[in-house]
Design an enzyme around this catalytic site. Structure first.
Site, PDB file in Angstrom:
ATOM      1  N   ASP A   1     -12.240  13.819  -3.509  1.00 37.56           N
ATOM      2  CA  ASP A   1     -11.798  12.433  -3.602  1.00 37.56           C
ATOM      3  C   ASP A   1     -11.980  11.829  -2.205  1.00 37.56           C
ATOM      4  O   ASP A   1     -12.081  12.521  -1.204  1.00 37.56           O
ATOM      5  CB  ASP A   1     -10.341  12.348  -4.075  1.00 37.56           C
ATOM      6  CG  ASP A   1     -10.016  10.959  -4.592  1.00 37.56           C
ATOM      7  OD1 ASP A   1      -8.998  10.807  -5.275  1.00 37.56           O
ATOM      8  OD2 ASP A   1     -10.805  10.026  -4.325  1.00 37.56           O
TER       9      ASP A   1
HETATM   10  C1  GLC Z   1     -10.139   6.691  -4.769  1.00 36.31           C
HETATM   11  C2  GLC Z   1      -9.470   7.361  -5.950  1.00 36.31           C
HETATM   12  C3  GLC Z   1     -10.436   7.999  -6.892  1.00 36.31           C
HETATM   13  C4  GLC Z   1     -11.712   7.180  -6.924  1.00 36.31           C
HETATM   14  C5  GLC Z   1     -12.366   7.331  -5.567  1.00 36.31           C
HETATM   15  C6  GLC Z   1     -13.659   6.516  -5.465  1.00 36.31           C
HETATM   16  O1  GLC Z   1      -9.389   6.925  -3.619  1.00 36.31           O
HETATM   17  O2  GLC Z   1      -8.447   8.300  -5.663  1.00 36.31           O
HETATM   18  O3  GLC Z   1      -9.803   8.093  -8.174  1.00 36.31           O
HETATM   19  O4  GLC Z   1     -12.577   7.643  -7.940  1.00 36.31           O
HETATM   20  O5  GLC Z   1     -11.497   6.981  -4.511  1.00 36.31           O
HETATM   21  O6  GLC Z   1     -13.371   5.172  -5.525  1.00 36.31           O
END
Ligand code: GLC
Length: 746
Positions: free
Chosen positions: A288
Site C-alpha cells: 500500500d
Molecule cells: C491508499 C489506500 C489504498 C489505495 C492506495 C492507492 O493509501 O490505502 O487502499 O489503493 O493508497 O491509492
C-alpha cells in the site's frame, strides 16, 4: 444499398470485437517460457524497475513524494507500473515512453476504481446492504468495463477488510462485520472486475486489500496497530481474502498496520506462509502507498535500506511510492543481503500478469479512443447504478406505514443539509470528473417524480453547523407541507481513508433540527446519508420513519425517490451492527456468550454488560424492514442428527403477508453450543434474497454441510466437533423466526 447495409453491421461487429476481443490467450507454459527468455536479457536495474510503482499527478491518494522525472524514469525502464493515470491519451503517452525503453516492457496502469469509474455506484458498504450478489457483481463489471476502456488495467479493489468498528472511516469501503457475507461479496466483486478473464480488454485485474486485518485497527483509528489471536485472524479476518483468491484475484495489496507487532508489508507469516505458501497465490503483492518505507516510523526498520530488505524477504513484490526498492535493492543484492532469486520471483509474478493482460502483444490495447468514447457513461450503466442503489437502501423504521408516500400527498417539505448534496452522493472513493458529472441529488430525484405534488425546500442547518439560526425557515417550510422528508448525516469526506471519527453521533445541530421539525406535528421521514453506522438515538426513538441511504452514487436521488414514492420496496439489510453509542464499540452480532451473559435489554448485574447502558445495539446485523411483511413457517430438517459426511437439508415456508411485492433476505444462523475453543452465540452461514408477490409463498431450502459446522481450533486446524447445534432462521440476527437443533455425531 445492400453492400452499404451489410457493411454497417460488420463495422459494428468489428468495433465490438476490437473492444472486447478475447485475445487467444497463450498457454501458461508459453507465458513462463517467454518470461524466462525476457528475464535472461534483463539487467538487475531493469528487474528492480519492474518492482517500482509511482503515482501520476492527476489524483493523489497518499502523501505525494513527487521527486524526479517520472517520464524519463519510464523511458529508462525504472518504473514497472503507474497509478492515478487515466484516460486513453495519458496512458497511451506513458506507454509510448515505455516502448522507448531498452526492452520495451509495457507499464501496468492501476487506479482506485472502488465503486464505479465514470458512473459512480453506491459505496461498497451500501452495496453490501443489498445482500444481492448479482447486483454487486454487475456493479464491478460496469466499473471494469468503463475503466478498461479508459486505459486502466488494474483496480485496487475489492477492499475486503472485515470491521466491527464504525469509528474507522474505511468501513465505507468494505462489506461490514461478517466473514460469510464478506466472502460472498469478495467473490462477486473479483468476478465482476475480472469478467471472463485477463485476456479480455473489458477485464481489469482485481487487487484484494488490505492484507491483512487492517479493519481491526485499535480504537478504530486508521493506520493503528492490530493485535489479535491467530485463531481470530483465521476465523474472521482471513476468509474474505481466501474467497477472493479462490475467485481468481490477480493481485493483493498489503496493509499499513502491524499485526501483532510486525508490519503487514514486512510480514512473512502473512505474505509467504499464508498467501504464497498455504494458499499458493501466483499473482503479485503490491505494497500500500509507502507502506514499505513506513516500516521506519513503525520502528521495525532503521531505514529504507532495511525496510526494502524486510519487505522483499516477506513477499512484497511491488513497491508503491516508497522508493525503497528502486533506491536500495541493488545494493542489498551486491551486499549479499538479498538473493537475486527473491527479486526474480517478484519480477516473474509481475511480468506474468502483463503477459496475461496481452500487453506484450499490444501495449495499447486498452488505450483506445473509440472504445473510451463509446463505452463511458452508457444509459444502461446508469440504470445498473440506480438498480443496485435502490437495493442498498435500508428501511429502519416505518411506523403506521408512513412510507411509501401517499399518492394524494399535496406537498412535501424537503429539509436538511443533505437534500441537495451532489458530490457527497459519490462517497469518498469516487473518480473526479471536474464537474462533468451528473449526480442526481435527493432534491432532483424527488422533483423528477413529484408529479403534481408541491415541493418546498429549506436547509435548516449545515452538516457541522452549531447555529440554529435557520431553523425558523425550516419550521415554516414544514408547517406548510403535508409531510416532511429530512436528509441528514455526515459529509462524504467524514468517512473513507484517514477519516476515523471518535464521535459518530449526527454531527452539529442536525438532531436538534429534527426535534424542531418533529415538534411541528407533521409526519416526518428522516433519511440518513453516511459512509458508516451513525448514532441518532433520539431520532430513532421519536421519528416515525427512518431510511438509511448511505452514499448511493450517481443515481442516488433517483433511487431514493423510487423507494419513497413506492416504485421500489426497500429490501436492504444492515451489514454492520449500529451501536447505541460509541461506548459500546466494538459491538457485533457474533459475540461469545461469556460465563455471565448479560440480558439484551437490562443493565448489568454481575453480568457482562454495563451498569449505565443495555447491551443491545441500536440496530442489529442483518436488520432491515420492508413495506410488506413476511411470515416464516414450517421449518423442517432432513434429519435431527448427522455424521460428518452427511448433508443436512433445511427447508421452511416464506410467505409475503402484506400488500406490496417485495424481497426478503432470509438468513440462516448456527450456534455450536459446546466447543473448544468456545463458539459465538450465532454465526451467519447462508442467506437467500427472495422476491415474493403479495400472498405468495415459497419453500426455501438451505443445505448444511460439514464446512458450515467447522471452525479453526487453537491449533488453527479447520475442524468440526460432535455435539449439539442450534439453527436459527430469521429476518435479522436479532429477529429469529424459526429455530431447531440438531446433533453432529462425529
Ligand atoms: C491508499 C489506500 C489504498 C489505495 C492506495 C492507492 O493509501 O490505502 O487502499 O489503493 O493508497 O491509492
Amino acid at each position: 444499398m445492400f453492400k452499404k447495409f451489410l457493411l454497417i453491421p460488420l463495422l459494428l461487429i468489428e468495433t465490438h470485437q476490437v473492444i472486447s476481443q478475447s485475445k487467444k490467450q497463450i498457454s501458461p507454459e508459453q507465458i513462463e517460457s517467454k518470461i524466462t527468455d525476457l528475464m535472461a536479457k534483463m539487467t538487475l536495474d531493469e528487474k528492480i524497475g519492474q518492482l517500482n510503482q509511482y503515482s501520476g499527478d492527476w489524483e493523489v491518494t497518499g502523501p505525494v513524494t513527487n521527486k524526479g522525472n517520472k517520464l524519463q524514469d519510464v523511458k529508462d525502464g525504472k518504473i514497472g507500473s503507474m497509478l492515478n493515470i487515466r484516460g486513453y491519451e495519458h496512458t497511451r503517452a506513458l506507454q509510448e515512453a515505455a516502448m522507448q525503453s531498452r526492452l520495451k516492457i509495457p507499464l501496468l496502469f492501476g487506479q482506485d476504481v472502488i465503486h464505479g469509474y465514470r458512473v459512480t455506484f453506491p459505496i461498497p458498504l451500501a452495496e453490501a446492504a443489498s445482500w444481492d450478489m448479482t447486483a454487486i457483481q454487475k456493479s464491478a463489471r460496469v466499473a471494469a468495463t468503463e475503466a478498461s476502456a479508459s486505459g486502466i488495467h488494474w483496480t485496487f479493489a475489492p477492499m475486503v477488510d472485515l470491521s466491527r468498528d464504525p469509528r474507522w472511516g474505511r468501513v465505507m469501503e468494505g462489506a461490514g462485520e461478517d466473514p460469510y457475507l464478506g466472502s460472498m461479496i469478495a467473490k462477486a466483486r473479483v468476478t465482476g472486475f475480472q469478467g471472463e478473464g485477463l485476456g479480455h480488454t473489458d477485464a481489469v485485474m482485481a487487487c484484494v486489500k488490505h492484507f491483512a486485518a487492517y479493519g481491526a485497527a485499535i480504537g478504530g483509528r486508521d493506520y493503528n496497530s492490530v493485535d489479535m489471536s491467530l485463531q481470530t485472524l483465521w476465523q474472521y479476518y482471513l476468509p474474505p481474502f481466501k474467497a477472493a483468491l479462490d475467485a481468481g484475484a490477480a493481485t493483493f495489496m498489503n496493509s499499513f498496520n502491524t499485526l501483532n507487532g510486525i508490519p503487514a508489508t514486512g510480514n512473512s507469516y502473512l505474505q509467504r506462509d499464508i498467501l504464497k505458501g498455504k494458499w499458493n497465490f501466483t499473482g503479485f503483492v503490491v505494497s500500500d502507498w509507502g507502506s514499505i518505507g513506513e516500516m521506519v516510523p513503525h520502528g521495525y526498520a532503521a531505514n529504507n535500506y532495511e525496510a526494502a530488505d524486510f519487505a522483499i524477504h516477506a513477499g512484497s513484490d511491488m513497491d508503491m511510492e516508497s522508493r525503497s526498492y528502486i533506491n536500495h535493492l541493488a545494493a542489498l543484492v551486491h551486499n549479499g543481503k538479498v538473493n537475486i532469486a527473491l527479486i526474480d520471483d517478484a519480477v516473474r509474478r509481475i511480468l506474468r500478469k502483463k503477459y496475461e493482460l496481452g500487453l506484450f502483444d499490444d501495449p495499447y490495447r486498452f488505450s483506445n479512443a473509440a472504445c473510451e468514447k463509446k463505452t463511458l457513461n452508457k444509459p444502461e450503466f446508469q440504470e445498473a447504478a440506480r438498480d443496485v442503489a435502490r437495493k442498498s437502501i435500508v428501511l429502519l423504521k416505518n411506523q403506521n406505514q408512513l412510507l411509501p408516500l401517499a399518492k394524494q400527498t399535496k406537498s412535501i417539505a424537503l429539509i436538511g443539509p443533505l437534500v441537495k448534496a451532489e458530490s457527497d452522493m459519490k462517497g469518498f472513493w469516487s473518480v473526479e470528473w471536474q464537474n462533468q458529472d451528473h449526480i442526481v441529488s435527493l432534491f432532483e430525484g424527488m422533483q423528477k417524480q413529484a408529479g403534481n405534488t408541491k415541493l418546498v425546500y429549506a436547509q435548516g442547518c449545515d452538516v457541522t453547523d452549531t447555529s440554529k439560526a435557520n431553523f425558523a425557515e425550516a419550521i415554516k417550510a414544514a408547517q406548510s407541507a403535508d409531510v416532511v422528508v429530512m436528509a441528514v448525516g455526515e459529509r462524504a469526506n467524514m468517512s473513507g481513508e484517514s477519516k476515523s471519527r471518535a464521535n459518530i453521533h449526527l454531527p452539529g445541530v442536525q438532531e436538534d433540527l429534527i426535534k424542531a421539525i418533529q415538534a411541528t406535528g407533521k409526519p416526518v421521514i428522516v433519511l440518513v446519508m453516511a459512509g458508516r453506522p451513525l448514532v441518532f438515538n433520539w431520532t430513532a426513538d421519536h421519528v416515525p420513519a427512518i431510511v438509511y441511504t448511505w452514499w448511493l452514487g450517481s443515481e442516488g436521488g433517483n433511487a431514493i425517490a423510487d423507494v419513497l414514492y413506492g416504485k421500489y420496496n426497500p429490501s436492504g439489510k444492515l451489514p454492520m451492527t449500529f451501536p447505541q453509542t460509541e461506548g459500546q464499540i466494538p459491538v457485533y452480532y457474533n459475540y461469545l456468550n461469556t460465563g455471565r451473559p448479560a440480558q439484551d435489554n437490562a443493565v448489568s448485574n454481575y453480568s457482562s454488560g454495563y451498569i449505565d447502558l443495555t447491551k443491545k445495539p441500536k440496530y442489529a446485523f442483518g436488520y432491515g424492514l420492508s413495506y410488506t411483511t413476511f411470515e416464516y413457517s414450517n421449518l423442517k430438517l432432513s434429519q435431527d442428527s448427522l455424521h460428518n459426511s452427511d448433508q443436512l437439508k433445511v427447508s421452511f415456508t416464506l410467505k409475503n403477508t402484506g400488500k406490496y411485492a417485495g424481497e426478503e433476505v432470509a438468513q440462516l444462523y448456527l450456534r455450536d453450543v459446546v466447543a473448544q475453543p468456545v463458539r459465538p452465540v450465532k454465526e451467519l452461514k447462508d442467506f437467500q434474497k427472495v422476491m415474493l408477490q403479495p400472498n405468495e409463498s415459497k419453500t426455501i431450502t438451505f443445505v448444511i454441510n460439514k464446512d458450515k459446522l467447522s471452525f479453526y481450533n487453537d491449533n488453527l486446524d479447520w475442524v468440526s466437533q460432535p455435539g449439539m447445534f442450534d439453527l436459527f432462521i430469521g429476518s435479522a440476527s436479532d429477529d429469529v423466526r424459526l429455530q431447531k437443533s440438531f446433533k453432529l455425531i462425529d
